[in-house]
Design a protein around this motif. Structure first.
Motif, PDB file in Angstrom:
ATOM      1  N   LEU A  45      15.940   9.321  22.901  1.00  0.00           N
ATOM      2  CA  LEU A  45      15.050  10.006  23.842  1.00  0.00           C
ATOM      3  C   LEU A  45      13.888   9.135  24.298  1.00  0.00           C
ATOM      4  O   LEU A  45      13.459   9.220  25.444  1.00  0.00           O
ATOM      5  N   ILE A  46      13.368   8.313  23.394  1.00  0.00           N
ATOM      6  CA  ILE A  46      12.163   7.539  23.701  1.00  0.00           C
ATOM      7  C   ILE A  46      12.484   6.225  24.411  1.00  0.00           C
ATOM      8  O   ILE A  46      11.797   5.853  25.366  1.00  0.00           O
ATOM      9  N   GLU A  47      13.504   5.523  23.973  1.00  0.00           N
ATOM     10  CA  GLU A  47      13.796   4.197  24.530  1.00  0.00           C
ATOM     11  C   GLU A  47      14.042   4.210  26.039  1.00  0.00           C
ATOM     12  O   GLU A  47      13.560   3.321  26.745  1.00  0.00           O
ATOM     13  N   PRO A  48      14.764   5.196  26.588  1.00  0.00           N
ATOM     14  CA  PRO A  48      15.014   5.177  28.038  1.00  0.00           C
ATOM     15  C   PRO A  48      13.798   5.552  28.902  1.00  0.00           C
ATOM     16  O   PRO A  48      13.855   5.406  30.117  1.00  0.00           O
ATOM     17  N   VAL A  49      12.724   6.027  28.284  1.00  0.00           N
ATOM     18  CA  VAL A  49      11.541   6.421  29.051  1.00  0.00           C
ATOM     19  C   VAL A  49      10.999   5.198  29.775  1.00  0.00           C
ATOM     20  O   VAL A  49      10.739   4.167  29.164  1.00  0.00           O
ATOM     21  N   ARG A  50      10.828   5.313  31.083  1.00  0.00           N
ATOM     22  CA  ARG A  50      10.394   4.189  31.914  1.00  0.00           C
ATOM     23  C   ARG A  50       8.874   4.043  31.980  1.00  0.00           C
ATOM     24  O   ARG A  50       8.370   2.986  32.308  1.00  0.00           O
ATOM     25  N   ASP A  51       8.165   5.098  31.672  1.00  0.00           N
ATOM     26  CA  ASP A  51       6.703   5.040  31.690  1.00  0.00           C
ATOM     27  C   ASP A  51       6.235   4.420  30.378  1.00  0.00           C
ATOM     28  O   ASP A  51       6.488   4.961  29.296  1.00  0.00           O
ATOM     29  N   ASP A  52       5.551   3.281  30.467  1.00  0.00           N
ATOM     30  CA  ASP A  52       5.134   2.545  29.269  1.00  0.00           C
ATOM     31  C   ASP A  52       4.220   3.367  28.368  1.00  0.00           C
ATOM     32  O   ASP A  52       4.347   3.327  27.140  1.00  0.00           O
ATOM     33  N   THR A  53       3.293   4.113  28.969  1.00  0.00           N
ATOM     34  CA  THR A  53       2.367   4.920  28.182  1.00  0.00           C
ATOM     35  C   THR A  53       3.117   6.004  27.425  1.00  0.00           C
ATOM     36  O   THR A  53       2.899   6.200  26.226  1.00  0.00           O
ATOM     37  N   ALA A  54       3.995   6.708  28.106  1.00  0.00           N
ATOM     38  CA  ALA A  54       4.756   7.784  27.467  1.00  0.00           C
ATOM     39  C   ALA A  54       5.671   7.229  26.375  1.00  0.00           C
ATOM     40  O   ALA A  54       5.796   7.817  25.296  1.00  0.00           O
ATOM     41  N   GLN A  55       6.292   6.078  26.642  1.00  0.00           N
ATOM     42  CA  GLN A  55       7.179   5.485  25.643  1.00  0.00           C
ATOM     43  C   GLN A  55       6.398   5.054  24.403  1.00  0.00           C
ATOM     44  O   GLN A  55       6.795   5.345  23.271  1.00  0.00           O
ATOM     45  N   ALA A  56       5.284   4.375  24.605  1.00  0.00           N
ATOM     46  CA  ALA A  56       4.456   3.940  23.469  1.00  0.00           C
ATOM     47  C   ALA A  56       3.954   5.146  22.686  1.00  0.00           C
ATOM     48  O   ALA A  56       3.953   5.140  21.446  1.00  0.00           O
ATOM     49  N   LEU A  57       3.540   6.178  23.407  1.00  0.00           N
ATOM     50  CA  LEU A  57       3.087   7.404  22.755  1.00  0.00           C
ATOM     51  C   LEU A  57       4.205   8.027  21.927  1.00  0.00           C
ATOM     52  O   LEU A  57       3.983   8.466  20.798  1.00  0.00           O
ATOM     53  N   GLY A  58       5.411   8.035  22.460  1.00  0.00           N
ATOM     54  CA  GLY A  58       6.557   8.595  21.740  1.00  0.00           C
ATOM     55  C   GLY A  58       6.834   7.870  20.440  1.00  0.00           C
ATOM     56  O   GLY A  58       6.998   8.493  19.385  1.00  0.00           O
ATOM     57  N   TYR A  59       6.883   6.552  20.500  1.00  0.00           N
ATOM     58  CA  TYR A  59       7.119   5.781  19.278  1.00  0.00           C
ATOM     59  C   TYR A  59       5.985   5.993  18.274  1.00  0.00           C
ATOM     60  O   TYR A  59       6.229   6.226  17.088  1.00  0.00           O
ATOM     61  N   PHE A  60       4.757   5.926  18.756  1.00  0.00           N
ATOM     62  CA  PHE A  60       3.597   6.085  17.881  1.00  0.00           C
ATOM     63  C   PHE A  60       3.611   7.456  17.193  1.00  0.00           C
ATOM     64  O   PHE A  60       3.470   7.550  15.970  1.00  0.00           O
ATOM     65  N   LEU A  61       3.796   8.521  17.967  1.00  0.00           N
ATOM     66  CA  LEU A  61       3.774   9.868  17.376  1.00  0.00           C
ATOM     67  C   LEU A  61       4.945  10.077  16.414  1.00  0.00           C
ATOM     68  O   LEU A  61       4.768  10.686  15.348  1.00  0.00           O
ATOM     69  N   ALA A  62       6.117   9.586  16.776  1.00  0.00           N
ATOM     70  CA  ALA A  62       7.281   9.742  15.886  1.00  0.00           C
ATOM     71  C   ALA A  62       7.017   9.085  14.537  1.00  0.00           C
ATOM     72  O   ALA A  62       7.331   9.643  13.479  1.00  0.00           O
TER      73      ALA A  62
END
Length: 179
Positions: A45-62
């Motif tokens: 779910l997180i890796e395909p996210v194209r928005d850098d902020t949203a992707q970084a947030l996803g990894y960080f929160l997970a």
């Protein structure tokens, strides 16, 4: 319930000095080693996210959620297998669908997760709000809101899935378990 100290410690572990991106990716690989099914699902779910902020947030929160559960419950956190993950996901989707169809419903699905894990949800919401804050000039944050919403949903499901794996402390009745 994951206490605030466990969350603060997990956040500090990820936010220490050094190359934050490298730390986050190594921490996510550790999540994948300890929780393979959940890690695979989250990465999908997180890796395909194209928005850098949203992707970084996803990894960080997970990572912070995973570590906070580990800090709070240690060996009581069992692995989330594919069946358990599918069950949590189906239950969450069913709850979302029920609430979408009921205009009188005041609670959203995330509010129900917050009942069981108020400190974790408060932390997650705080991080989301920070990512969406306007910049110094007052201009809106340039972040894909749909991507952030997808990350938020994934983290909610992660919290539910990890909460479902907890075993009771030896010699105690099961309490403090999520939902």
């Amino acid at each position: 319930m994951v206490p605030p100290e466990a969350i603060a410690s997990a956040e500090a572990e990820v936010s220490d000095d050094g190359d934050l991106e490298a730390q986050v990716m190594e921490a996510f690989r550790a999540l994948e080693r300890t929780q393979p099914a959940l890690g695979r699902w989250l990465r999908g779910l997180i890796e395909p996210v194209r928005d850098d902020t949203a992707q970084a947030l996803g990894y960080f929160l997970a990572i912070v959620v995973h570590r906070a559960f580990g800090n709070a419950f240690g060996p009581r956190v069992r692995r989330v297998d594919d069946v358990a993950l599918a069950t949590v996901l189906a239950t969450f989707e069913w709850d979302e669908e029920l609430r979408r169809g009921d205009a009188d419903e005041v609670l959203e699905s995330d509010d129900l997760v917050a009942i069981g894990q108020p400190h974790l949800i408060a932390f997650v919401r705080e991080q989301l709000e920070a990512a969406l804050e306007p910049d110094e000039d007052g201009d809106p944050a340039e972040v894909d809101l749909d991507a952030v919403a997808g990350v938020y949903r994934a983290v909610l499901i992660e919290i539910l899935a990890l909460g479902q794996t907890l075993t009771s402390p030896k010699g105690e009745l099961a309490r403090d378990l999520l939902v």
